[in-house]
Design a protein around this motif. Structure first.
Motif, PDB file in Angstrom:
ATOM      1  N   LEU A  63       0.966  -1.121  -0.118  1.00  0.00           N
ATOM      2  CA  LEU A  63       0.032   0.082  -0.157  1.00  0.00           C
ATOM      3  C   LEU A  63       0.765   1.311  -0.048  1.00  0.00           C
ATOM      4  O   LEU A  63       0.499   2.315  -0.315  1.00  0.00           O
ATOM      5  N   PHE A  64       1.956   1.021   0.284  1.00  0.00           N
ATOM      6  CA  PHE A  64       3.180   2.145   0.329  1.00  0.00           C
ATOM      7  C   PHE A  64       3.696   2.269  -1.083  1.00  0.00           C
ATOM      8  O   PHE A  64       4.313   1.287  -1.258  1.00  0.00           O
ATOM      9  N   SER A  65       3.755   3.461  -1.635  1.00  0.00           N
ATOM     10  CA  SER A  65       4.264   3.474  -3.026  1.00  0.00           C
ATOM     11  C   SER A  65       5.974   3.331  -3.199  1.00  0.00           C
ATOM     12  O   SER A  65       6.105   3.029  -4.259  1.00  0.00           O
ATOM     13  N   GLN A  66       6.566   3.720  -2.151  1.00  0.00           N
ATOM     14  CA  GLN A  66       8.237   3.939  -2.353  1.00  0.00           C
ATOM     15  C   GLN A  66       8.857   2.777  -1.329  1.00  0.00           C
ATOM     16  O   GLN A  66       9.821   3.206  -0.994  1.00  0.00           O
ATOM     17  N   VAL A  67       8.094   1.751  -1.084  1.00  0.00           N
ATOM     18  CA  VAL A  67       8.782   0.896   0.286  1.00  0.00           C
ATOM     19  C   VAL A  67       9.715  -0.243  -0.590  1.00  0.00           C
ATOM     20  O   VAL A  67       9.331  -0.641  -1.530  1.00  0.00           O
ATOM     21  N   ARG A  68      11.142  -0.034  -0.104  1.00  0.00           N
ATOM     22  CA  ARG A  68      12.027  -1.135  -0.605  1.00  0.00           C
ATOM     23  C   ARG A  68      12.919  -1.303   0.302  1.00  0.00           C
ATOM     24  O   ARG A  68      13.170  -0.335   1.325  1.00  0.00           O
ATOM     25  N   ALA A  69      13.679  -2.500   0.151  1.00  0.00           N
ATOM     26  CA  ALA A  69      14.699  -2.735   1.438  1.00  0.00           C
ATOM     27  C   ALA A  69      16.102  -3.086   0.696  1.00  0.00           C
ATOM     28  O   ALA A  69      15.990  -3.898  -0.306  1.00  0.00           O
ATOM     29  N   ARG A  70      17.188  -2.509   1.210  1.00  0.00           N
ATOM     30  CA  ARG A  70      18.506  -3.168   0.464  1.00  0.00           C
ATOM     31  C   ARG A  70      19.486  -3.333   1.756  1.00  0.00           C
ATOM     32  O   ARG A  70      19.384  -2.860   2.777  1.00  0.00           O
ATOM     33  N   VAL A  71      20.201  -4.328   1.324  1.00  0.00           N
ATOM     34  CA  VAL A  71      21.369  -4.907   2.244  1.00  0.00           C
ATOM     35  C   VAL A  71      22.515  -4.587   1.542  1.00  0.00           C
ATOM     36  O   VAL A  71      22.786  -5.104   0.614  1.00  0.00           O
ATOM     37  N   TYR A  72      23.565  -3.816   2.277  1.00  0.00           N
ATOM     38  CA  TYR A  72      24.744  -3.480   1.389  1.00  0.00           C
ATOM     39  C   TYR A  72      25.655  -3.178   2.583  1.00  0.00           C
ATOM     40  O   TYR A  72      25.527  -2.983   3.744  1.00  0.00           O
ATOM     41  N   GLU A  73      26.913  -3.005   2.003  1.00  0.00           N
ATOM     42  CA  GLU A  73      28.372  -2.694   2.720  1.00  0.00           C
ATOM     43  C   GLU A  73      28.558  -1.401   2.548  1.00  0.00           C
ATOM     44  O   GLU A  73      28.209  -0.887   1.157  1.00  0.00           O
ATOM     45  N   GLY A  74      28.723  -0.439   3.301  1.00  0.00           N
ATOM     46  CA  GLY A  74      29.096   1.178   2.809  1.00  0.00           C
ATOM     47  C   GLY A  74      28.064   2.175   3.494  1.00  0.00           C
ATOM     48  O   GLY A  74      27.397   1.528   4.621  1.00  0.00           O
ATOM     49  N   ASP A  78      27.264   5.727  -0.869  1.00  0.00           N
ATOM     50  CA  ASP A  78      28.457   5.134  -1.501  1.00  0.00           C
ATOM     51  C   ASP A  78      28.519   3.711  -0.843  1.00  0.00           C
ATOM     52  O   ASP A  78      29.045   3.233  -0.242  1.00  0.00           O
ATOM     53  N   VAL A  79      27.826   2.890  -1.702  1.00  0.00           N
ATOM     54  CA  VAL A  79      27.442   1.345  -1.597  1.00  0.00           C
ATOM     55  C   VAL A  79      28.594   0.755  -2.072  1.00  0.00           C
ATOM     56  O   VAL A  79      29.029   0.854  -3.162  1.00  0.00           O
ATOM     57  N   GLU A  80      29.350   0.074  -1.173  1.00  0.00           N
ATOM     58  CA  GLU A  80      30.552  -0.743  -1.475  1.00  0.00           C
ATOM     59  C   GLU A  80      30.245  -2.069  -1.990  1.00  0.00           C
ATOM     60  O   GLU A  80      30.713  -2.464  -2.824  1.00  0.00           O
ATOM     61  N   LYS A  81      29.296  -2.838  -1.431  1.00  0.00           N
ATOM     62  CA  LYS A  81      28.995  -4.069  -1.768  1.00  0.00           C
ATOM     63  C   LYS A  81      27.647  -4.328  -1.645  1.00  0.00           C
ATOM     64  O   LYS A  81      27.313  -4.549  -0.534  1.00  0.00           O
ATOM     65  N   PRO A  82      26.847  -4.247  -2.536  1.00  0.00           N
ATOM     66  CA  PRO A  82      25.372  -4.809  -2.584  1.00  0.00           C
ATOM     67  C   PRO A  82      25.106  -6.314  -2.356  1.00  0.00           C
ATOM     68  O   PRO A  82      25.935  -6.962  -2.845  1.00  0.00           O
ATOM     69  N   TYR A  83      24.235  -6.587  -1.498  1.00  0.00           N
ATOM     70  CA  TYR A  83      23.892  -7.866  -0.990  1.00  0.00           C
ATOM     71  C   TYR A  83      22.564  -8.353  -1.780  1.00  0.00           C
ATOM     72  O   TYR A  83      22.515  -9.316  -2.537  1.00  0.00           O
ATOM     73  N   CYS A  84      21.595  -7.392  -1.405  1.00  0.00           N
ATOM     74  CA  CYS A  84      20.375  -7.846  -2.108  1.00  0.00           C
ATOM     75  C   CYS A  84      19.420  -6.626  -1.896  1.00  0.00           C
ATOM     76  O   CYS A  84      19.646  -5.534  -1.423  1.00  0.00           O
ATOM     77  N   GLU A  85      18.479  -6.536  -2.762  1.00  0.00           N
ATOM     78  CA  GLU A  85      17.384  -5.367  -2.946  1.00  0.00           C
ATOM     79  C   GLU A  85      16.178  -5.935  -3.289  1.00  0.00           C
ATOM     80  O   GLU A  85      15.833  -6.780  -4.021  1.00  0.00           O
ATOM     81  N   TYR A  86      15.017  -5.573  -2.544  1.00  0.00           N
ATOM     82  CA  TYR A  86      13.568  -5.656  -2.729  1.00  0.00           C
ATOM     83  C   TYR A  86      12.898  -4.693  -2.724  1.00  0.00           C
ATOM     84  O   TYR A  86      12.756  -3.689  -2.192  1.00  0.00           O
TER      85      TYR A  86
END
Length: 140
Positions: A63-74, A78-86
Motif C-alpha cells: 500500500l506504500f508507494s516507495q517501500v524498498r529494502a536494501r542490504v549492503y556494505e558502505g 556510497d554502496v561498497e558491496k550490495p547484497y540484495c534489494e527488494y
C-alpha cells in the motif's frame, strides 16, 4: 529495533530516518530510513541477526508507494558491496505482506566470520511476536 527504540543496548544496531527532509532531484535515490548494523561489535553470545520489515498496524506493505529494502556494505550514498534489494511496493510476491523477512546474518562460533543469507519471504503475520516465531521455526 523499532520506532520507539532506535538503538540496540549494545550500540551495534542503529536506526535513523530523514524521511521528512526535503531532497534535491539528484538525491531521490538515497534511502530515507537506514538501519546500520556493525556485526563486529555485536555481543559474543550473538550468533544470528534477523533483518525484518514489519508494519506495526498490520497494514500491507504494497500500500506504500516507495517501500524498498536494501542490504549492503558502505553508506547510502556510497554502496561498497550490495547484497540484495527488494522493491516491496512493486514486487507482486509482497502483495498483502504485513511483514517481510529480508535476510539473516549468522556465525557458527564467535571466532567465525559473519555469513549473510538473503531470505526475501513475505508473511501476513500481524504481530511481531508471530514474525519472530516464523523466523525461528523456518530460518533459525
Amino acid at each position: 529495533m523499532y520506532y520507539g527504540k532506535l538503538r540496540s543496548k549494545c550500540g551495534s544496531v542503529n536506526f535513523s530516518s530523514d524521511f521528512y527532509i526535503k531532497r534535491n532531484k539528484d538525491q531521490t535515490h538515497l534511502d530515507h530510513d537506514v538501519l546500520q548494523v556493525d556485526v563486529s561489535s555485536l555481543p559474543d553470545e550473538a550468533d544470528q541477526l534477523a533483518l525484518i520489515v514489519h508494519h506495526d498496524r498490520g497494514r500491507a506493505m504494497d500500500l506504500f508507494s516507495q517501500v524498498r529494502a536494501r542490504v549492503y556494505e558502505g553508506q547510502p550514498a556510497d554502496v561498497e558491496k550490495p547484497y540484495c534489494e527488494y522493491n516491496i511496493a512493486q514486487d507482486c510476491s509482497f502483495v498483502d505482506a504485513t511483514s517481510i523477512i529480508i535476510a539473516k546474518f549468522f556465525r557458527a562460533s564467535k571466532e567465525d566470520a559473519w555469513v549473510y543469507r538473503p531470505i526475501g519471504v513475505s508473511t501476513q503475520d500481524e504481530r511481531m511476536s508471530h514474525v519472530y516465531d516464523n523466523f525461528a521455526n523456518n530460518y533459525f
